[in-house]
Design a protein around this motif. Structure first.
Motif, mmCIF file in Angstrom:
data_model
loop_
_atom_site.group_PDB
_atom_site.id
_atom_site.type_symbol
_atom_site.label_atom_id
_atom_site.label_comp_id
_atom_site.label_asym_id
_atom_site.label_seq_id
_atom_site.Cartn_x
_atom_site.Cartn_y
_atom_site.Cartn_z
ATOM 1 N N ALA A 270 -5.415 -8.931 23.008
ATOM 2 C CA ALA A 270 -5.001 -8.071 24.120
ATOM 3 C C ALA A 270 -4.529 -6.720 23.608
ATOM 4 O O ALA A 270 -4.829 -5.679 24.204
ATOM 5 N N ALA A 271 -3.795 -6.699 22.493
ATOM 6 C CA ALA A 271 -3.333 -5.439 21.918
ATOM 7 C C ALA A 271 -4.512 -4.611 21.422
ATOM 8 O O ALA A 271 -4.539 -3.388 21.575
ATOM 9 N N SER A 319 -7.836 11.319 14.524
ATOM 10 C CA SER A 319 -6.823 10.415 15.078
ATOM 11 C C SER A 319 -5.935 11.151 16.059
ATOM 12 O O SER A 319 -5.690 12.338 15.933
ATOM 13 N N THR A 320 -5.468 10.392 17.023
ATOM 14 C CA THR A 320 -4.576 10.964 18.019
ATOM 15 C C THR A 320 -3.160 10.977 17.485
ATOM 16 O O THR A 320 -2.808 10.205 16.606
ATOM 17 N N PRO A 321 -2.317 11.871 18.013
ATOM 18 C CA PRO A 321 -0.930 11.890 17.547
ATOM 19 C C PRO A 321 -0.226 10.606 17.898
ATOM 20 O O PRO A 321 -0.658 9.868 18.788
ATOM 21 N N PRO A 322 0.862 10.288 17.189
ATOM 22 C CA PRO A 322 1.597 9.044 17.476
ATOM 23 C C PRO A 322 1.963 8.959 18.947
ATOM 24 O O PRO A 322 2.343 9.933 19.573
ATOM 25 N N SER A 323 1.841 7.778 19.489
ATOM 26 C CA SER A 323 2.121 7.591 20.904
ATOM 27 C C SER A 323 3.099 6.446 21.094
ATOM 28 O O SER A 323 3.408 5.711 20.174
ATOM 29 N N GLU A 324 3.567 6.299 22.339
ATOM 30 C CA GLU A 324 4.514 5.231 22.641
ATOM 31 C C GLU A 324 3.890 3.865 22.459
ATOM 32 O O GLU A 324 4.558 2.896 22.163
ATOM 33 N N SER A 325 2.545 3.773 22.628
ATOM 34 C CA SER A 325 1.910 2.462 22.535
ATOM 35 C C SER A 325 2.095 1.860 21.167
ATOM 36 O O SER A 325 2.268 0.650 21.035
ATOM 37 N N ALA A 326 2.052 2.675 20.111
ATOM 38 C CA ALA A 326 2.231 2.142 18.762
ATOM 39 C C ALA A 326 3.613 1.533 18.603
ATOM 40 O O ALA A 326 3.771 0.458 18.044
ATOM 41 N N ALA A 327 4.631 2.224 19.128
ATOM 42 C CA ALA A 327 5.992 1.703 19.011
ATOM 43 C C ALA A 327 6.163 0.424 19.816
ATOM 44 O O ALA A 327 6.823 -0.511 19.385
ATOM 45 N N ARG A 328 5.528 0.364 20.995
ATOM 46 C CA ARG A 328 5.673 -0.828 21.823
ATOM 47 C C ARG A 328 5.004 -2.029 21.182
ATOM 48 O O ARG A 328 5.529 -3.127 21.181
ATOM 49 N N ILE A 329 3.804 -1.809 20.623
ATOM 50 C CA ILE A 329 3.106 -2.915 19.969
ATOM 51 C C ILE A 329 3.941 -3.459 18.827
ATOM 52 O O ILE A 329 4.026 -4.657 18.606
ATOM 53 N N ARG A 330 4.577 -2.571 18.070
ATOM 54 C CA ARG A 330 5.357 -2.994 16.907
ATOM 55 C C ARG A 330 6.694 -3.619 17.305
ATOM 56 O O ARG A 330 7.208 -4.482 16.623
ATOM 57 N N ALA A 331 7.262 -3.198 18.446
ATOM 58 C CA ALA A 331 8.644 -3.550 18.744
ATOM 59 C C ALA A 331 8.800 -4.730 19.700
ATOM 60 O O ALA A 331 9.905 -5.162 19.945
ATOM 61 N N LEU A 332 7.712 -5.249 20.239
ATOM 62 C CA LEU A 332 7.847 -6.305 21.232
ATOM 63 C C LEU A 332 7.154 -7.587 20.777
ATOM 64 O O LEU A 332 6.127 -7.981 21.321
ATOM 65 N N PRO A 333 7.690 -8.264 19.756
ATOM 66 C CA PRO A 333 7.023 -9.465 19.281
ATOM 67 C C PRO A 333 7.037 -10.616 20.264
ATOM 68 O O PRO A 333 6.177 -11.456 20.236
ATOM 69 N N GLU A 334 8.025 -10.666 21.163
ATOM 70 C CA GLU A 334 8.143 -11.829 22.038
ATOM 71 C C GLU A 334 8.024 -11.480 23.511
ATOM 72 O O GLU A 334 8.184 -12.323 24.358
ATOM 73 N N GLN A 335 7.801 -10.227 23.835
ATOM 74 C CA GLN A 335 7.838 -9.827 25.229
ATOM 75 C C GLN A 335 6.459 -9.562 25.811
ATOM 76 O O GLN A 335 6.311 -8.892 26.796
ATOM 77 N N GLY A 336 5.435 -10.062 25.184
ATOM 78 C CA GLY A 336 4.097 -9.909 25.747
ATOM 79 C C GLY A 336 3.436 -8.631 25.292
ATOM 80 O O GLY A 336 3.922 -7.898 24.442
ATOM 81 N N THR A 337 2.302 -8.355 25.870
ATOM 82 C CA THR A 337 1.481 -7.224 25.465
ATOM 83 C C THR A 337 1.994 -5.928 26.057
ATOM 84 O O THR A 337 2.330 -5.876 27.231
ATOM 85 N N PRO A 338 2.059 -4.846 25.271
ATOM 86 C CA PRO A 338 2.494 -3.546 25.807
ATOM 87 C C PRO A 338 1.492 -3.011 26.814
ATOM 88 O O PRO A 338 0.297 -3.227 26.689
#
Length: 410
Positions: A270-271, A319-338
């Motif tokens: 999903a990610a 490559s695109t500049p850093p976005s919030e999606s990268a942080a969400r993918i890394r920071a939410l191991p148990e809260q489902g898909t960003p």
């Protein structure tokens, strides 16, 4: 452990198969025979288009040799494709790699549903072949050290522990820390395969293994894989234009702590889907032309075929500049898909991929326009008030007297 032959029925070449025969040297070990039969049991339990299939149950020859009769594949293992591209100074682009990883995720999902952990995921066990109109179809091979998740041990099933003889069974660089450290067998689950898949993505994108300089130093490679985090893909290969959100996916899959990885291959898939366009998810990148492995009448795990053309390694867009999606993918191991931008919720369908409820995102310029209109309206009101105030306090000057102006003495 075995030799693979191209075989066919007598007087017929219409139904060729690949026969994997346990070598005479390997057959001397009862543990190896058990492991070989485990592979047949594991493959028989999984029926999926991305997993190698048996054409009949495991058997023995007249002289007692153990063999597996498998479907015949044409193509080449992913390991050879990587080697060819690395030798040419190239690496996979994410648009080309992502559809292949999604296929592997589907194969592993089918495997994990059967409570089977592959435990030896690596490029040489992912065979790239052609199926119907898909020239980049992946087949997962070699379930020789697969393990069924269980709290008990059995001597006559594929639940038999494979490390009881004190020998590490697996592949350095790709083995998960919990396998290297020989944690209890019943604690090892599908997240061990996710770690290995993370290493594969790292290698495909950067052209190197996470601990490449220890490739020939097995003990050091095992120690570092189990205890150290490698440098990030974008740091290792800055010229590869690896998107930051892709880097986040790779590094999370390779977390040393099991609970910090993706909870399942479905979450990983999903990610990945959030980072690619629909055309890319189907295995087609409209921006580049790719040449698939060429076909040849060779076996499932036999020495493969001709090299790919250099167009495989065409560079991806910047490559695109850093976005919030990268942080969400890394920071939410148990809260489902960003969630991607513009999506407020998601729902999991009973079967198939995650579907997103579409919400039309507001334009980024809308708040600025509203603020400008409010300021303009306020200024207009102030101008009107000032005008009325000045009009009320204005007194016109007195008109001069014409008769007084005409007198000589005035």
């Amino acid at each position: 452990m075995a030799v693979v032959y191209l075989a066919h029925a007598q007087d017929s070449h219409e139904h060729d198969v690949a026969i994997k025969v346990l070598s005479q040297e390997s057959s001397l070990s009862q543990a190896t025979i058990t492991r070989f039969l485990k592979e047949g049991q594991a493959i028989s339990a999984i029926r999926h288009p991305n997993v190698i299939q048996l054409v009949e149950p495991p058997g023995r020859t007249e002289d007692g040799q153990v063999y597996l009769a498998m479907e015949l594949l044409t193509g080449k293992p992913l390991s050879e494709i990587i080697s060819e591209m690395t030798a040419a100074g190239q690496a996979f682009t994410w648009p080309r790699l992502a559809p292949l990883i999604l296929q592997i995720c589907r194969a592993l999902h089918a495997t994990h549903k059967r409570k089977i952990v592959h435990r030896d995921m690596k490029p040489s066990n992912c065979f790239c072949t052609e199926l119907d109109d898909d020239p980049w179809h992946i087949k997962v091979l070699d379930f020789g050290i697969a393990k069924v998740q269980s709290t008990g041990l059995s001597d006559d099933s594929i639940e038999t522990p494979l490390t009881q003889d004190g020998v590490f069974v697996g592949t350095p660089h790709y083995a998960a820390p919990e396998i290297i450290e020989r944690r209890p067998e019943h604690t090892i689950d599908g997240r061990a395969d996710i770690f290995s898949l993370g290493v594969m993505m790292y290698q495909c994108l950067t052209g190197t293994l996470p601990f490449e300089k220890f490739r020939k130093d097995t003990l050091t490679a095992l120690y570092k894989t189990a205890h150290e985090r490698p440098e990030s893909p974008r740091t290792r290969a800055p010229a590869r234009d690896i998107p930051p959100e892709v880097e986040a996916i790779v590094m999370r899959a390779m977390e040393l702590k099991v609970d910090e990885r993706f909870a399942s291959v479905l979450d990983l898939a999903a990610a990945i889907r959030l980072t690619i366009r629909p055309s890319q998810a189907a295995g087609r990148d409209n921006g580049s032309e790719f040449t698939p492995p060429s076909a040849s009448s060779r076996g499932a795990e036999v020495t493969p075929l001709s090299a790919l053309t250099s167009s495989i390694g065409a560079k991806s867009p910047a490559s695109t500049p850093p976005s919030e999606s990268a942080a969400r993918i890394r920071a939410l191991p148990e809260q489902g898909t960003p969630l991607p931008p513009g999506v407020t919720s998601l729902e999991k369908l009973p079967e198939g991929p995650t579907s997103f409820q579409h919400v039309k995102p507001a334009s980024a310029a809308t708040p600025v326009i509203i603020a400008a209109l409010m300021v303009a309206g306020l200024l207009l009101i102030l101008a009107l008030i000032l005008r009325e105030t000045l009009a009320a306090s204005y007194t016109p000057p007195a008109k001069p007297n014409p008769s007084a102006m005409s007198r000589p003495d005035s």
